[in-house]
Design an enzyme around this catalytic site. Structure first.
Site, PDB file in Angstrom:
ATOM      1  N   ASN A 529      36.356  46.665  41.046  1.00  0.00           N
ATOM      2  CA  ASN A 529      36.376  46.720  42.509  1.00  0.00           C
ATOM      3  C   ASN A 529      37.646  47.381  43.025  1.00  0.00           C
ATOM      4  O   ASN A 529      37.612  48.187  43.963  1.00  0.00           O
ATOM      5  CB  ASN A 529      36.257  45.308  43.095  1.00  0.00           C
ATOM      6  CG  ASN A 529      34.819  44.833  43.159  1.00  0.00           C
ATOM      7  OD1 ASN A 529      33.895  45.631  43.271  1.00  0.00           O
ATOM      8  ND2 ASN A 529      34.628  43.533  43.079  1.00  0.00           N
ATOM      9  N   GLU A 564      30.014  37.949  39.541  1.00  0.00           N
ATOM     10  CA  GLU A 564      29.665  38.853  38.443  1.00  0.00           C
ATOM     11  C   GLU A 564      29.094  38.107  37.243  1.00  0.00           C
ATOM     12  O   GLU A 564      29.133  38.610  36.121  1.00  0.00           O
ATOM     13  CB  GLU A 564      30.912  39.648  38.017  1.00  0.00           C
ATOM     14  CG  GLU A 564      32.031  38.826  37.408  1.00  0.00           C
ATOM     15  CD  GLU A 564      33.004  38.286  38.439  1.00  0.00           C
ATOM     16  OE1 GLU A 564      34.173  38.053  38.068  1.00  0.00           O
ATOM     17  OE2 GLU A 564      32.607  38.090  39.598  1.00  0.00           O
TER      18      GLU A 564
END
Length: 691
Positions: A529, A564
Site C-alpha cells: 500500500n 489482507e
C-alpha cells in the site's frame, strides 16, 4: 517508526497540523458588510493573529490566555472581537478543557444580533469548528462527518471567508482519511480558492497548497501533488521563518517517502535543522523521530541510537509519554541490531508500557510488527511469533472497530429504507381505505346502482390488494438480496465472516470442527500500500482472491477474513492432502506478480494450516479455537522468513485442552518433539525492475 499524532494521520499531516486547522475569521462584519473603522480589526491585531496561528499547536494554553485578554479589550459584537474568538475556537478545541469551552460557547451563544440569520449561522459555524476539532482528536469519525455536513447545504454568502476556510480544511482532511478522494480534492480546492482571497495571509496560501499536495498524494496523483508542493515552496521562498521551513520540509519528505529516499532524507535533516532553530521542543521531538526513522531504514544503527536518545530526553522533559514510547521503541530496535538484545528488548517493552499508560492503541499493530521483524533478525523465533500474535490482537481490535462502524452505518441505511417502505405501504393502505369509503358513499347515495358499485369497489380492492402483494414480494426479494450482500465481501466477492459463521455450523459435529483449516496472510501488505498505493492494494486483494478460487474446488469455503487475511475450510481431514494443498496455494499466490497499471507487484503469503481431528488421539477443537491454533502456525511461517506454509501434522495431546496448551508454545513444543510440523516454501520472490 516515524512519529505520529495521537490520531495517527499520515506523515504529511503532521507538518500541517499547526497551519491548516488554526485559521481565524475574516476581517468583516458577521453579516458580510464592510467593517467600519471603529469595528474592524486593526492591521496590528491581524498581524498578531497571523503570528499566533503558527504557534497554536506548540503553546495552546498560553495562546488562549492571550486571545482571551485581547477579546476582552475589544467592543462587544464587533468584527474584531469575533475575529479573535474565531481563533480561540481552534485553540480551545485543541486544549479540550471543559471550562474554556463553556466560557467560549456562552460568549458565542450570547452574541448580539443573533436574530439575524446570517449572524446566527456565523456563530453556529464557529461552534462547529470546536466540535469538529474535538471529534477529530478523539477519533469520532462519524460525529466529525455529521458536524462538517453543515457545509454541504450552506449558503456561504456573508460568511467570514477564513471561517469557511477552516471548516473546508477539516473536511478535506476527513475525506482523505476515509479514502473519499474526489470529495477530499473538492474540499481542498475550495480551501485553495478561499486562501487566495483578499483577506488571506501569505502563510495561508502556503498551507492551502501543502494540504492540496497531501490530498493529491493520498489519491495517488503524484504529479499534481508535486506541482502543488512546488507552488507552496515558491510562495514561501522569501519567508525566513524557520517554522514555515519546517512545515515545507516535512511535507516534501512525506511526498517523496516511497519514491526518492534521498529527497526524504534531505528534507528530514532540513526539518530537524529548522525545528532546532525554532527552539520548540515539540517540533524538535517530531523531527528527531523522523530523522531516526531514516537511519533505521538504512540500518545505520549508531545514528538512530544517538537521535532517539535525544528524543527520549526531550519527551521526558515535556512529560509526553506518547512521544517517549515511540522513541524508546526505535531505540530498542536499533540496540537489538547492534548486539545489545536484552537492553533493546527492555527499551521496546518500556515503550509499549508508556503507550498503554498514555491510553494510545493507535499504531500498536505496526509497532509489534516491527518488533517481530527485529526479533526474527536476531534469531529469537519464538519471541517473534509472540510479537506477531500481539500484532494480530491489535489488528483484530481495529477490524472489530471498523466492522462495528460499518454495521452501524448499514443498520441506519436499512432502517431508513424500511421506514420508507413502511410509509409507502401506509400510504397505499390509506388509499385503499379511501377507496372503501368512497365506495360506501356511492352505495348509500346511488342505491339504484348498488350492484355496479359493489363490483367497482371489489375491483378497486382487488387492484389495491395486488399492489400491496407486489410490494410485499418486492420487499421480500430486497431483503433476500440484502442478506446475500451482507454475507459477501464487496471488494473480492468472497464470503465474509458472517457467511462463514452460518456455514461452519452446518459442518460441525457437536461443536467440534472436522476438516482442514487454512489461514493465509499476504506478506508485507502495508508495504504494498505504501509503495504502490491503496488502489494497488485492492488490485492485489482481488487477484489473490481469484487465484485462491482457481486453486480450490467449488465446495471449498473461501472467506475474506479481514484486511489482507483469507480463511479456507475444506472437508478433507487428510493431513497429507492438506500439506499438498498448502504448497499449491503458495505457488498460486506467489508464482506470478500482480499487475497494477504500469507496475508488477511481487506478492507472497504466509500460511498456517491443520487437519482436524489431530492424530494420534483424534483430538478436535471448536472452530474458534482451531482458528487461533492455525493463526499461531501462520505467524510461525512469518517468523521463519515468510512465503512459507506451516502445518500441524501430529501432536502429543490427549484432549483439546492439552492441544491448546501446546499451541501456546508451538515453537518450543516443535523443538521438543511434542508436535510435528510440515513446512513448505513458496516460489522465489519476484522483484520489480528499477525504472
Amino acid at each position: 517508526m516515524r512519529t505520529r499524532s495521537r490520531s495517527a494521520p499520515p506523515r504529511w499531516r503532521l507538518g500541517l497540523a499547526t497551519g491548516l486547522l488554526v485559521l481565524g475569521l475574516a476581517a468583516c462584519q458577521p453579516d458580510g458588510r464592510p467593517a467600519s473603522p471603529a469595528d474592524a480589526p486593526s492591521p496590528e491585531l491581524l498581524a498578531r493573529l497571523d503570528e499566533m496561528e503558527l504557534t497554536i499547536r506548540m503553546h495552546p494554553r498560553q495562546t488562549d490566555d492571550e486571545l482571551r485578554d485581547m477579546a476582552a479589550k475589544l467592543p462587544p459584537g464587533s468584527a474584531a472581537r469575533l475575529e479573535v474568538l474565531g481563533l480561540r475556537a481552534v485553540v480551545v478545541a485543541r486544549v479540550d478543557e471543559a471550562e474554556r469551552y463553556e466560557e467560549l460557547r456562552q460568549q458565542l451563544e450570547q452574541w448580539p444580533g443573533r436574530e439575524d440569520p446570517r449572524i446566527a449561522t456565523t456563530v453556529r459555524l464557529t461552534l462547529a469548528v470546536i466540535e469538529a476539532r474535538r471529534a477529530a482528536l478523539s477519533g469520532q469519525g462519524q460525529k466529525l462527518k455529521k458536524i462538517l455536513s453543515v457545509l454541504d447545504k450552506l449558503d456561504e454568502a456573508g460568511q467570514p471567508p477564513r471561517l469557511l476556510l477552516t471548516l473546508y480544511s477539516m473536511q478535506a482532511g476527513m475525506f482523505t482519511d476515509q479514502g473519499e478522494f474526489d470529495r477530499a480534492l473538492r474540499a481542498a480546492h475550495r480551501v485553495l480558492e478561499l486562501s487566495d482571497g483578499p483577506a488571506a495571509s501569505p502563510s495561508r496560501r502556503v498551507f492551502a497548497r501543502l494540504q492540496l499536495a497531501g490530498t493529491y498524494a493520498a489519491a495517488q496523483q503524484f504529479e499534481q501533488a508535486v506541482k502543488a508542493q512546488e507552488e507552496a515552496e515558491q510562495l514561501a521562498a522569501n519567508d525566513k521563518n524557520p517554522l514555515m521551513r519546517y512545515f515545507i520540509e516535512v511535507n516534501r519528505g512525506s511526498l517523496f517517502q516511497d519514491r526518492d529516499r534521498a529527497i526524504t532524507e534531505r528534507s528530514s535533516q532540513a526539518a530537524l535543522d529548522a525545528a532546532r532553530e525554532t527552539g520548540l521542543e515539540d517540533l524538535i521531538s517530531n523531527a528527531l523521530a523522523n530523522r531516526a526513522d531514516d537511519f533505521l531504514r538504512k540500518r545505520e544503527w549508531a545514528g538512530a541510537i544517538a537521535l532517539t536518545t535525544e528524543a527520549i530526553r526531550l519527551a521526558q522533559k515535556r512529560k509526553d509519554g506518547f512521544a517517549e514510547s515511540l522513541a524508546r521503541h526505535n531505540l530498542g530496535i536499533a540496540l537489538m541490531h547492534t548486539g545489545q538484545v536484552a537492553q533493546g528488548r527492555q527499551e521496546v517493552e518500556t515503550g509499549f508500557k508508556l503507550a498503554n499508560d498514555a491510553g494510545s492503541a493507535t499504531g500498536m499493530d505496526a509497532l509489534y510488527e516491527e518488533y517481530g521483524r527485529a526479533l526474527q533478525d536476531v534469531g529469537l523465533t519464538q519471541e517473534a511469533v509472540q510479537a506477531y500474535l500481539q500484532e494480530r490482537q491489535y489488528r483484530r481490535q481495529l477490524y472489530r472497530d471498523d466492522l462495528r462502524k460499518t454495521v452501524l452505518e448499514a443498520q441506519e441505511a436499512l432502517e431508513a429504507d424500511r421506514r420508507s417502505r413502511e410509509f409507502e405501504l401506509l400510504n397505499r393502505d390509506m388509499s385503499l381505505k379511501n377507496e372503501q369509503l368512497r365506495a360506501s358513499q356511492l352505495e348509500f347515495r346511488l342505491w339504484l346502482l348498488m350492484g355496479g358499485c359493489v363490483l367497482a369497489a371489489g375491483a378497486l380492492l382487488l387492484l389495491a390488494y395486488r399492489r400491496v402483494r407486489r410490494t410485499n414480494m418486492a420487499l421480500q426479494s430486497t431483503n433476500e438480496r440484502l442478506k446475500v450482500q451482507s454475507e459477501r465481501d464487496p471488494l473480492t466477492g468472497l464470503a465474509n465472516r458472517r457467511h462463514f459463521q452460518a456455514a461452519i455450523r452446518q459442518r460441525e459435529e457437536q461443536d467440534l470442527l472436522r476438516g482442514s483449516l487454512f489461514l493465509i496472510d499476504i506478506d508485507h501488505f502495508k508495504r504494498i500500500n505504501d509503495q504502490y498505493g491503496h488502489a494497488a492494494g485492492d488490485t492485489v486483494l482481488v487477484e489473490v482472491s481469484r487465484r485462491l478460487r482457481q486453486a480450490l474446488r467449488e465446495d471449498d469455503l473461501v472467506v475474506r477474513w479481514g484486511g489482507e487475511e483469507f480463511l479456507i475450510v475444506i472437508k478433507s481431514c487428510d493431513p497429507v492432502f492438506a500439506q499438498h494443498l498448502g504448497q499449491r496455494l503458495l505457488e498460486a499466490i506467489g508464482g506470478q506478480p500482480v499487475t497494477h497499471e504500469r507496475h508488477t507487484v511481487p506478492v507472497t503469503a504466509s500460511i498456517g494450516f491443520a487437519s482436524l481431528p489431530i492424530e494420534p488421539h483424534s483430538v478436535s477443537l471448536h472452530w474458534e479455537r482451531a482458528i487461533d491454533m492455525v493463526d499461531t502456525l501462520m505467524y510461525m511461517a512469518k517468523a521463519h522468513g515468510r512465503n512459507k506454509a506451516y502445518g500441524l501434522q501430529w501432536a502429543d495431546a490427549a484432549d483439546g485442552e492439552g492441544l491448546l496448551q501446546l499451541a501456546e508454545q508451538m515453537e518450543a513444543a516443535w523443538h521438543d518433539g511434542k508436535v510435528r510440523l510440515s513446512t513448505q516454501a513458496g516460489p522465489a520472490q519476484w522483484t520489480e525492475p528499477r525504472t
